[in-house]
Structure formats: structure tokens, C-alpha cells
Scaffold this motif. Structure first.
Motif, PDB file in Angstrom:
ATOM      1  N   THR A  49       0.833  -1.195   0.000  1.00  0.00           N
ATOM      2  CA  THR A  49       0.000   0.000   0.000  1.00  0.00           C
ATOM      3  C   THR A  49       0.872   1.251   0.000  1.00  0.00           C
ATOM      4  O   THR A  49       1.842   1.322   0.739  1.00  0.00           O
ATOM      5  CB  THR A  49      -0.893   0.029   1.258  1.00  0.00           C
ATOM      6  N   VAL A  50       0.497   2.224  -0.831  1.00  0.00           N
ATOM      7  CA  VAL A  50       1.143   3.537  -0.808  1.00  0.00           C
ATOM      8  C   VAL A  50       0.198   4.463  -0.052  1.00  0.00           C
ATOM      9  O   VAL A  50      -0.932   4.696  -0.480  1.00  0.00           O
ATOM     10  CB  VAL A  50       1.396   4.066  -2.239  1.00  0.00           C
ATOM     11  N   GLN A  52      -1.378   7.893   1.819  1.00  0.00           N
ATOM     12  CA  GLN A  52      -1.686   9.241   1.329  1.00  0.00           C
ATOM     13  C   GLN A  52      -0.565  10.231   1.621  1.00  0.00           C
ATOM     14  O   GLN A  52      -0.336  11.158   0.854  1.00  0.00           O
ATOM     15  CB  GLN A  52      -2.982   9.756   1.986  1.00  0.00           C
ATOM     16  N   ASP A  57       5.297   9.757  -6.075  1.00  0.00           N
ATOM     17  CA  ASP A  57       4.232   9.226  -6.909  1.00  0.00           C
ATOM     18  C   ASP A  57       4.221   7.700  -6.810  1.00  0.00           C
ATOM     19  O   ASP A  57       5.276   7.069  -6.720  1.00  0.00           O
ATOM     20  CB  ASP A  57       4.478   9.669  -8.362  1.00  0.00           C
ATOM     21  N   LYS A  58       3.034   7.106  -6.834  1.00  0.00           N
ATOM     22  CA  LYS A  58       2.952   5.644  -6.698  1.00  0.00           C
ATOM     23  C   LYS A  58       3.645   4.917  -7.848  1.00  0.00           C
ATOM     24  O   LYS A  58       4.164   3.822  -7.671  1.00  0.00           O
ATOM     25  CB  LYS A  58       1.501   5.201  -6.561  1.00  0.00           C
ATOM     26  N   ASN A  79      -4.123   2.784  -4.731  1.00  0.00           N
ATOM     27  CA  ASN A  79      -2.869   2.965  -4.006  1.00  0.00           C
ATOM     28  C   ASN A  79      -2.214   1.627  -3.663  1.00  0.00           C
ATOM     29  O   ASN A  79      -1.407   1.542  -2.751  1.00  0.00           O
ATOM     30  CB  ASN A  79      -3.099   3.770  -2.727  1.00  0.00           C
TER      31      ASN A  79
END
Length: 96
Positions: A49-50, A52, A57-58, A79
Motif C-alpha cells: 500500500t502507498v 496518502q 508518486d505511486k 494505491n
């Protein structure tokens, strides 16, 4: 390099997995790459998970993780990043 059919197969397998790692404010570092690499050796397929609050940038995060762990990027959806790397000792997935 994965074919489209293989990616489709891996996406279906990854659907039911829960994310194991989270990339946050600090981004990707050497320690995280080492841990993700070890987890990939044990599991072959995983979600990351990336968060918030991640400054990067993902797409960048996914590219960095895939390059650092020598894994294949299967998918980025929302994400969530899905990575695959064939295990040397604990091979469980048989690609089509």
C-alpha cells in the motif's frame, strides 16, 4: 518479463491477498527493499500500500521497489502495488 496471460493469472491470485507493507512519508529505502525482497522470496506474490502521506508518486514507488527487489510489477490499482518474483526455494505458483 510477464505476458498478458501471466499478469491476468497473477492479478486473480492477488485479489484475495491483504497488503503486507506500507510506503509512507519516508518513501522507499534500502531497509524496506531488503524486507520486501525477503517477503517475496517467501510468498512470491504480494501487495504493498502507498499511503496518502507518501511524498512520491505511486508509479515511482512501484518502479523503485520492482527494480530494487528484481521483481515484476504486476499491477498498480488505486494505491495498491502488486509485485511478483519467482521464489528459488519455495515455489508455489505455476505460471500459465
Amino acid at each position: 518479463m510477464l505476458t498478458g496471460k501471466q499478469k491476468r493469472f497473477l492479478r486473480a491470485k492477488a485479489h484475495h491477498l491483504n497488503p503486507i507493507f506500507q510506503v509512507g512519508k519516508g518513501g522507499v529505502n534500502e531497509n524496506m527493499i531488503k524486507q520486501v525482497s525477503d517477503a517475496l522470496e517467501a510468498r512470491e506474490l504480494m501487495k504493498i500500500t502507498v499511503l496518502q502521506n507518501c511524498e512520491y508518486d505511486k508509479q515511482e514507488v512501484a518502479k523503485e521497489l520492482a527494480h530494487g527487489t528484481r521483481a515484476e510489477l504486476v499491477q498498480i490499482i488505486g494505491n495498491i502495488i502488486v509485485l511478483y518474483k519467482e521464489s528459488r526455494e519455495k515455489k508455489t505458483l505455476e505460471l500459465p
